[in-house]
Motif scaffolding. Structure first.
Motif, PDB file in Angstrom:
ATOM      1  N   UNK A   1      16.518 -26.877  98.422  1.00 28.07           N
ATOM      2  CA  UNK A   1      17.002 -28.080  97.662  1.00 28.07           C
ATOM      3  C   UNK A   1      16.321 -28.098  96.326  1.00 28.07           C
ATOM      4  N   UNK A   2      16.535 -28.938  95.314  1.00 28.66           N
ATOM      5  CA  UNK A   2      15.836 -29.174  93.921  1.00 28.66           C
ATOM      6  C   UNK A   2      14.460 -29.475  94.395  1.00 28.66           C
ATOM      7  N   UNK A   3      13.424 -29.753  93.273  1.00 28.67           N
ATOM      8  CA  UNK A   3      12.312 -30.269  93.309  1.00 28.67           C
ATOM      9  C   UNK A   3      12.450 -31.602  93.773  1.00 28.67           C
ATOM     10  N   UNK A   4      11.304 -31.954  94.592  1.00 30.25           N
ATOM     11  CA  UNK A   4      11.319 -33.469  95.142  1.00 30.25           C
ATOM     12  C   UNK A   4      12.213 -33.916  96.004  1.00 30.25           C
ATOM     13  N   UNK A   5      13.310 -32.998  96.501  1.00 28.16           N
ATOM     14  CA  UNK A   5      14.179 -33.419  97.336  1.00 28.16           C
ATOM     15  C   UNK A   5      14.037 -32.750  98.769  1.00 28.16           C
TER      16      UNK A   5
ATOM     17  N   UNK B   1      12.412 -37.249  93.835  1.00 27.31           N
ATOM     18  CA  UNK B   1      12.222 -36.441  92.726  1.00 27.31           C
ATOM     19  C   UNK B   1      11.957 -37.383  91.551  1.00 27.31           C
ATOM     20  N   UNK B   2      12.525 -38.744  91.702  1.00 21.50           N
ATOM     21  CA  UNK B   2      12.340 -39.599  90.535  1.00 21.50           C
ATOM     22  C   UNK B   2      13.636 -39.592  89.663  1.00 21.50           C
ATOM     23  N   UNK B   3      14.643 -39.026  89.977  1.00 22.29           N
ATOM     24  CA  UNK B   3      15.928 -39.236  89.246  1.00 22.29           C
ATOM     25  C   UNK B   3      17.020 -38.728  90.486  1.00 22.29           C
ATOM     26  N   UNK B   4      18.294 -39.304  90.096  1.00 21.73           N
ATOM     27  CA  UNK B   4      19.166 -39.307  91.157  1.00 21.73           C
ATOM     28  C   UNK B   4      19.684 -38.132  91.349  1.00 21.73           C
ATOM     29  N   UNK B   5      19.899 -37.698  92.600  1.00 20.38           N
ATOM     30  CA  UNK B   5      20.204 -36.205  92.846  1.00 20.38           C
ATOM     31  C   UNK B   5      21.573 -35.989  93.451  1.00 20.38           C
ATOM     32  N   UNK B   6      22.263 -35.017  93.220  1.00 21.92           N
ATOM     33  CA  UNK B   6      23.675 -34.737  93.456  1.00 21.92           C
ATOM     34  C   UNK B   6      23.531 -33.859  95.047  1.00 21.92           C
TER      35      UNK B   6
ATOM     36  N   UNK C   1      26.168 -38.998  94.581  1.00 17.23           N
ATOM     37  CA  UNK C   1      24.766 -39.159  93.952  1.00 17.23           C
ATOM     38  C   UNK C   1      24.054 -39.939  95.070  1.00 17.23           C
ATOM     39  N   UNK C   2      22.732 -39.418  95.216  1.00 22.91           N
ATOM     40  CA  UNK C   2      21.794 -40.050  96.053  1.00 22.91           C
ATOM     41  C   UNK C   2      20.681 -40.640  95.116  1.00 22.91           C
ATOM     42  N   UNK C   3      20.425 -41.995  94.971  1.00 24.24           N
ATOM     43  CA  UNK C   3      19.503 -42.645  94.004  1.00 24.24           C
ATOM     44  C   UNK C   3      17.856 -42.175  94.477  1.00 24.24           C
ATOM     45  N   UNK C   4      17.135 -42.767  93.397  1.00 21.16           N
ATOM     46  CA  UNK C   4      15.739 -42.653  93.490  1.00 21.16           C
ATOM     47  C   UNK C   4      15.264 -43.288  94.766  1.00 21.16           C
ATOM     48  N   UNK C   5      14.421 -42.646  95.370  1.00 16.68           N
ATOM     49  CA  UNK C   5      13.550 -43.014  96.599  1.00 16.68           C
ATOM     50  C   UNK C   5      14.699 -43.510  97.618  1.00 16.68           C
ATOM     51  N   UNK C   6      15.522 -42.678  97.903  1.00 18.21           N
ATOM     52  CA  UNK C   6      16.690 -43.236  98.922  1.00 18.21           C
ATOM     53  C   UNK C   6      16.915 -41.880  99.849  1.00 18.21           C
ATOM     54  N   UNK C   7      17.491 -42.280 100.960  1.00 18.69           N
ATOM     55  CA  UNK C   7      17.462 -41.295 102.197  1.00 18.69           C
ATOM     56  C   UNK C   7      19.038 -41.561 102.790  1.00 18.69           C
TER      57      UNK C   7
END
Length: 544
Positions: free
Chosen positions: A482-486, A505-510, A532-538
Motif C-alpha cells: 500500500x501507500x505510506x500510512x495505509x 495517512x492523513x489524506x484520502x486514499x484511493x 476513496x477511503x477518508x482520513x482515519x477510516x477503515x
C-alpha cells in the motif's frame, strides 16, 4: 424472558478461539431496581440487546460479596453475590437465560488478594505472628530500628508503599489498596481453596474465567528489593509493568498454579476456558501463560497501547500473531477496558477520536483470534474527564490523583435526561453522572440509524460471524502493498477473500482491486473502478 426465538448454546469446545467477548462492568450496565447501581437482574433484562449486537460471550466484573473499596476487586466471599448486585438465584437465572440466547458467561476471578474483610484476614489479624492464620497471607518483620521500616522497597500499584504495619509490629503486603492484602500462594491451603472456588462456579455453569493480576500470585523468594522507588528516583515501579522484571510479578513459579487449574477446566464439558490479565516484560514471557497445559488466552495489551500509526499497529499485530503461532493459541485483542481510558479519548477525543476509534474497531474485528469489547464502545462513548472529585470512587485517585472512574460511568440506554434509561422508568439515580452529550449516544438514539456507531458494530459483527474469510478455519493475515500510512491485509477461505484497509495517512486514499465494500467506518466515495477511503477510516472489501 423465553428462549423460544433464541439460538441455544452450541457445544463447540473451541468457541473461545474466535469469540467476541463483551465486558460488562456490572455496576454500570443496567439497574433493575432503581437504586442507581447496575445488577445481575439488569444484565438479565438486557441480554437480548447483547445477542442482537452479535457478541458470543459476556465477561462480568466481580459481583461477589465485597466492601467495594476497589469496585469489587476486594472480595470478602468468593462463593456469593453481594446484595448490591442481587443473589445466587439471580445469577443462576441470568446464566440460564444467557445460555438459552446462545451467550456464554465469563466471570472475574481475583486470586492475588482478598478483601481485608475476608474471614481469613480477620482471623489473621486476631492471630499471633507465625500462626497458621497469618501463613495464608504475606506477613513480614520490618527493617530498621525496632522494625519501623517496611520489609522492602515495594510500591503499591495504586501509589505509596505496598506494606502496612499492624499494632503488633508485623507488616502485611498489599500490592494494591491496604484493604486488599496479598495471599501467600506458596501455602497449599490457598491453592486448594481457589481450586474449590473454580469448581463452585463451573458447577453453576460459567463458561470461563478472567484471571485478575494473573502474573502476580507468586513473589520472589526472600522478598528482595526492587532497587529503586518513587522516593529515591521519582520513577514509579509500576512504570516497569510490561517492560521489565519486578520481584512481585511474573515469577516462573506462577505457572505451577495454572498447570493445576487446566485439568479442572478440562474436566467440564463445553470448552471451559480462562484468560489471563497478565503483564510480562516480553511477548515471549507472556506467551508462557498460554498452552495446552496452562491457560487458553492472555490479553494482548500491546494492541491497546499501540499509537495511531500504521507502523505501530503492524508491529504489534505481527508480534502477537507470531507468538500465537508458537504456542498454538489464538491472539486476544482489546482496545478498551475498565482500567484504561476509552479509546475514543485516547485517539484524540471529539470527532477525530471517534473516527479513529471506529476504524480501529474494524481493524480489530478483522484480525484472527478473539476480540474483547468494553461496554459502551459500540456506542462510541468517550472518557468522562470532568467528574467531580467528590464523586470519584477509585482508590487509586485518593493515592495518586489518577482515576479510572471516567470509563466506568453507566452507559446510556434511552431518553433525554441522565441517567438515560440506566434504571427502570422514572428512576433518576446513578452512582456516577452521565454527561448531557450522551443523550445523542444512547442505544435508542443510535439503533436503526444508518452510519451510527452502534449500527457499525452490529454490521461488522454480523459479517465477522458469517463470512468464511473471518472464520476460525480461514487464513491468517496476509499484508498487502500500500501507500505510506495505509494498512491493508487480506484473509481468505478458499475462493472467499476479505480485505481490511485502514487509512492512517492523513489524506484520502484511493482503494482499488480488493472487490466490493462490505462495511466501512465512514461512507466511501466511488471513484473510477475504486473507492476513496477518508482520513482515519477503515473498510472491509470482499471478492469471491
Amino acid at each position: 424472558m423465553t428462549a423460544s426465538n433464541s439460538t441455544p448454546l452450541t457445544s463447540d469446545d473451541d468457541w473461545w478461539r474466535s469469540a467476541v467477548v463483551y465486558q460488562v462492568y456490572v455496576r454500570s450496565f443496567a439497574d433493575s431496581n432503581g437504586d442507581g447501581i447496575g445488577d445481575l437482574q439488569g444484565i438479565r433484562e438486557r441480554l437480548p440487546y447483547l445477542r442482537d449486537l452479535g457478541v458470543d460471550a459476556l465477561w462480568l466484573t466481580p459481583f461477589y460479596t465485597s466492601p467495594m473499596v476497589d469496585g469489587g476487586y476486594d472480595v470478602a466471599d468468593y462463593r456469593d453475590v453481594d446484595p448490591m448486585f442481587g443473589n445466587l438465584t439471580d445469577f443462576d437465572n441470568m446464566i440460564t437465560d444467557a445460555h438459552a440466547l446462545g451467550l456464554r458467561i465469563i466471570v472475574d476471578l481475583v486470586p492475588n488478594h482478598t478483601s481485608d474483610a475476608h474471614p481469613w484476614f480477620q482471623a489473621a489479624l486476631a492471630a499471633a505472628p507465625g500462626s497458621t492464620e497469618r501463613a495464608r497471607y504475606l506477613f513480614a518483620e520490618g527493617r530498621g530500628d525496632d522494625g519501623t521500616e517496611p520489609p522492602n522497597d515495594w510500591e503499591s500499584i495504586f501509589g505509596g508503599p505496598a506494606w502496612t504495619r499492624l499494632p503488633d509490629g508485623q507488616w502485611y503486603l498489599h500490592l494494591f489498596d491496604p484493604a486488599q492484602p496479598d495471599l501467600n500462594w506458596r501455602n497449599p491451603e490457598v491453592r486448594a481453596e481457589f481450586e474449590d472456588v473454580l469448581r463452585f462456579w463451573l458447577d453453576r455453569g460459567v463458561d470461563g474465567f478472567r484471571i485478575d493480576v494473573a502474573h502476580g500470585m507468586i513473589k520472589a523468594e526472600g522478598l528482595p528489593d526492587v532497587g529503586f522507588s518513587t522516593m529515591t528516583t521519582g520513577q514509579r515501579q509500576v512504570e516497569l509493568l510490561g517492560k521489565g522484571r519486578l520481584p512481585y510479578f511474573d515469577q516462573d513459579e506462577v505457572h505451577e498454579i495454572y498447570r493445576a487449574w487446566r485439568p479442572i477446566l478440562d474436566s467440564y464439558p463445553g470448552g471451559r476456558m480462562a484468560v489471563a490479565e497478565a503483564w510480562a516484560e516480553t511477548p515471549q514471557r507472556l506467551a508462557r501463560y498460554i498452552g495446552p497445559d496452562e491457560l487458553q488466552q492472555a490479553f494482548s495489551f500491546d494492541f491497546l497501547d499501540a499509537t495511531w500509526s500504521a507502523d505501530s499497529f503492524r508491529k504489534v499485530i505481527d508480534t502477537a500473531l507470531a507468538e500465537s503461532t508458537i504456542v498454538g493459541a489464538p491472539t486476544t485483542w482489546v482496545l478498551s477496558n475498565h482500567d484504561k481510558q476509552r479509546h475514543v479519548t485516547r485517539y484524540g477525543d471529539g470527532a477525530e477520536g471517534l473516527r479513529r476509534a471506529r476504524a480501529a474497531s474494524l481493524l480489530m474485528l478483522a484480525l484472527p483470534g478473539c476480540a474483547y469489547l468494553y461496554q459502551g464502545e459500540e456506542l462510541g462513548l468517550p472518557e468522562v474527564l470532568d467528574l467531580p472529585d467528590e464523586m470519584r470512587q477509585d482508590p487509586q485517585f485518593l493515592r495518586t490523583g489518577e482515576s479510572r472512574d471516567g470509563c466506568r460511568v453507566p452507559i446510556p440506554w434511552s431518553g433525554e435526561l441522565s441517567p438515560y434509561g440506566f434504571g427502570p422508568d422514572g428512576s433518576e439515580l446513578s452512582w456516577l453522572p452521565a454527561p448531557a452529550t450522551w443523550r445523542a449516544l444512547s442505544v435508542a438514539a443510535q439503533a436503526g440509524v444508518p452510519g451510527s456507531t452502534l449500527e457499525l458494530y452490529r454490521a461488522a459483527l454480523a459479517v465477522r460471524r458469517s463470512h468464511p474469510a473471518l472464520s476460525t478455519g480461514a487464513s491468517g493475515v496476509v499484508w498487502l502493498e500500500t501507500g505510506p500510512g495505509v494498512l491493508a491485509f487480506s484473509r481468505n477461505a478458499g475462493e472467499a477473500v476479505l480485505t481490511c484497509v485502514v487509512n492512517i495517512s492523513g489524506a484520502p486514499a484511493l482503494i482499488d482491486g480488493y472487490g466490493e465494500p462490505v462495511v466501512a467506518s465512514e461512507a466511501l466515495t466511488a471513484q473510477g473502478s475504486g473507492h476513496l477511503l477518508g482520513v482515519d477510516a477503515a473498510a472491509w472489501f470482499e471478492r469471491h
